[in-house]
Design a protein around this motif. Structure first.
Motif, PDB file in Angstrom:
ATOM      1  N   HIS A 152       0.848  -1.189   0.000  1.00  7.81           N
ATOM      2  CA  HIS A 152       0.000   0.000   0.000  1.00  7.81           C
ATOM      3  C   HIS A 152       0.887   1.244   0.000  1.00  7.81           C
ATOM      4  O   HIS A 152       0.544   2.255  -0.608  1.00  7.81           O
TER       5      HIS A 152
ATOM      6  N   PHE B  31      -0.009  -0.103  -5.592  1.00  2.99           N
ATOM      7  CA  PHE B  31      -1.363   0.290  -5.193  1.00  2.99           C
ATOM      8  C   PHE B  31      -1.963   1.309  -6.167  1.00  2.99           C
ATOM      9  O   PHE B  31      -3.094   1.129  -6.643  1.00  2.99           O
TER      10      PHE B  31
ATOM     11  N   TRP C 253      -8.200  -5.933  -0.451  1.00  2.00           N
ATOM     12  CA  TRP C 253      -6.915  -5.220  -0.296  1.00  2.00           C
ATOM     13  C   TRP C 253      -7.118  -3.720  -0.451  1.00  2.00           C
ATOM     14  O   TRP C 253      -6.528  -2.932   0.297  1.00  2.00           O
TER      15      TRP C 253
ATOM     16  N   LEU D 284      -7.581  -0.460   3.048  1.00  4.00           N
ATOM     17  CA  LEU D 284      -6.529   0.535   3.216  1.00  4.00           C
ATOM     18  C   LEU D 284      -6.756   1.255   4.545  1.00  4.00           C
ATOM     19  O   LEU D 284      -7.885   1.594   4.883  1.00  4.00           O
TER      20      LEU D 284
ATOM     21  N   GLU E 115      -4.177  -1.738   8.108  1.00  6.26           N
ATOM     22  CA  GLU E 115      -3.090  -2.479   7.472  1.00  6.26           C
ATOM     23  C   GLU E 115      -2.841  -3.843   8.105  1.00  6.26           C
ATOM     24  O   GLU E 115      -2.449  -4.791   7.417  1.00  6.26           O
TER      25      GLU E 115
END
Length: 520
Positions: A74, A301, A445, A449, A452
């Motif tokens: 990320h 990301f 995923w 965000l 984590e």
């Protein structure tokens, strides 16, 4: 502070006072007339909700952001492997990686355990059943974060310093997870609408028992779905998934587990994620050029969002353009992982949007209908629950996008944009199970965000999205994404017997060792 040292101090202090009170005539001198002997469980619960999330005092920044968030790409950090770049580049750093272990017990688990102990006191137990039930659910959520980072951890013996247990054993993760499910089941069943709740001290649901039950079943679904790779038969995973789904998980946005904050002068009133990221990296004076840790969103990301025309991109990311945050999708770009020097064009890379997710008044999303619907999509694809996996998938993606509006007007995504995205990325009903898992958990995923730790745990369980590891020189994993964090180095001396028993059972104390639920 070393793990459990606080409790040893309390126990020794109590012993000293006890000896003094044995002297005849000194009983009253040993009592503080202004001190309460009964904890205020309402106050403690409020404190636990605020601080128990472990996003204060660097716990979020060191653990969730610098490690879990960079492991799953990320974020990217351009500093050296020996310092804050240890997560980005798969290095070992006890300062960062052991911090959570050192911090969590005396600052989080202690508080919730004090609540549980107080609610079991015969003097108030009869009228504290709802408070006890909520605290038990909350403890499971907190403890799952710990065991998912390290594996076997102190659990059944933890927080027993008053009883003389200063070197607690590390429970096997299989036993911890079995107890999680038992605790959740018992707690949910214990709620009684006729009894008092935490009321306004409950910043999650304001004492709403129906919402607490949905939250409990949602945590149960999360816990059970973590075990899809487990084959030892110790826990009947399918049965627990079905129990959670039948009981009723969070499916409507109105039931989401969210803590709201304000941009006030007291840090406890401010969103802790924003507080940490602004204070430790994205300072207000940087304007994208001089971030403290040289961090940005990862290229992985941002490329995923851009290539899929994801309407969340301008909600989540900005590029600082002439000193102002610019949400234009075409200029967004992520920084590669694995850099150890600040790139000359650093300011041109994307970072968190200061007008949405990086606001002090932003809400903290603990567990939402986006997560539950996506997990149910997988469960339905496995044949474990009734319902159409395509519909659960659609509901999950829709929920994730609608939840962006919780971050203010800048987060509002119109229904036509959501519909267009779902049309272009419809569930692959005719695809293989692996293809469906990729689709479901790539969305997971994105949706998680900021959370984590949960996103990292889910990636380890599923392997999706398919991430290309960083193979930085002198990394500690032979170029593979870490599977866990090492225990705090202090444990090797402070609790050596228990520590050695844990690594004998689980495996070497390395980044690459897979814990029980992550075995291949």
């Amino acid at each position: 502070m070393q793990l459990f040292a606080r409790y040893k101090y309390i126990a020794l202090l109590g012993a000293a006072l006890g000896l003094a009170s044995c002297d005849k005539g000194f009983e009253n001198l040993n009592k503080n007339p202004n001190a309460s002997t009964d904890p205020n469980v309402n106050y403690l619960f409020s404190q636990s909700l605020l601080k128990g999330n472990l996003v204060y005092d660097r716990a979020y920044y060191y653990t969730s952001y610098l490690h879990c968030g960079t492991y799953i790409q990320h974020y990217a950090v351009a500093k050296d492997i020996g310092v804050s770049g240890s997560g980005d580049k798969y290095g070992v750093s006890d300062f960062y990686q052991g911090f959570y272990f050192r911090y969590v017990y005396p600052n989080s688990i202690l508080t919730v355990q004090e609540i549980i102990n107080a609610c079991k006191d015969p003097k108030i137990a009869a009228t504290s059943v709802n408070k006890l039930a909520a605290a038990r659910i909350w403890k499971v959520l907190l403890m799952q974060r710990i065991t998912d980072l390290y594996g076997d951890v102190p659990y059944s013996d933890a927080m027993k310093g008053r009883e003389g247990s200063f070197m607690p054993k590390y429970d096997a993760q299989a036993d911890i997870y079995a107890d999680f499910l038992k605790e959740l089941d018992e707690a949910i069943k214990a709620f009684d609408p006729a009894q008092p709740t935490f009321g306004s001290a409950d910043f999650l649901f304001n004492g709403d028992i129906a919402k607490w039950k949905k939250f409990g079943y949602s945590v149960m679904l999360r816990v059970a779905m973590r075990l899809t790779k487990v084959t030892d038969g110790k826990i009947q995973v399918k049965d627990w998934v079905q129990k959670a789904a039948t009981g009723g998980v969070i499916l409507d946005g109105a039931d989401n587990a969210v803590i709201n904050y304000v941009s006030g002068p007291q840090t406890y009133n401010q969103n802790p994620v924003a507080l940490e990221l602004i204070g430790q990296d994205y300072s207000t004076s940087s304007k994208g050029a001089n971030n403290i840790e040289w961090s940005k969103f990862s290229r992985t990301f941002i490329d995923y969002l851009k290539s899929n025309n994801d309407p969340r991109l301008p909600v989540l990311a900005v590029v600082w353009n002439n000193g102002a945050p610019d949400t234009t999708s075409t200029i967004q770009k992520g920084m590669p992982n694995g850099l150890d020097n600040k790139p000359a064009d650093f300011v041109t890379y994307s970072e968190p949007n200061p007008n949405t997710i990086l606001k002090y008044a932003a809400p903290l999303l603990l567990l939402t209908n986006a997560e539950t619907n996506l997990l149910l999509s997988e469960a339905a694809a496995r044949g474990w629950v009734s319902g159409d996996p395509a519909q659960y998938y659609k509901n999950g993606v829709t929920a994730a996008m609608r939840n962006m509006a919780l971050f203010g007007t800048g987060g509002l995504i119109t229904q036509d944009k959501i519909d267009a995205y779902l049309t272009a990325h419809a569930f692959n009903a005719g695809g293989s199970f692996a293809q469906q898992m990729d689709q479901i958990h790539s969305q997971f995923w994105v949706a998680l965000l900021l959370d984590e730790q949960e996103a990292y745990a889910n990636w380890r369980r599923t392997g999706y999205p398919n991430l290309v590891p960083v193979n930085y020189r002198s990394n500690a994993t032979n170029g593979t994404i870490p599977r866990r964090l090492p225990y705090s180095a202090a444990e090797q001396g402070n609790n050596a017997v228990s520590y050695k028993a844990a690594i004998t059972r689980q495996g070497p104390d390395l980044l690459t060792t897979r814990m029980w639920w992550d075995k291949q």
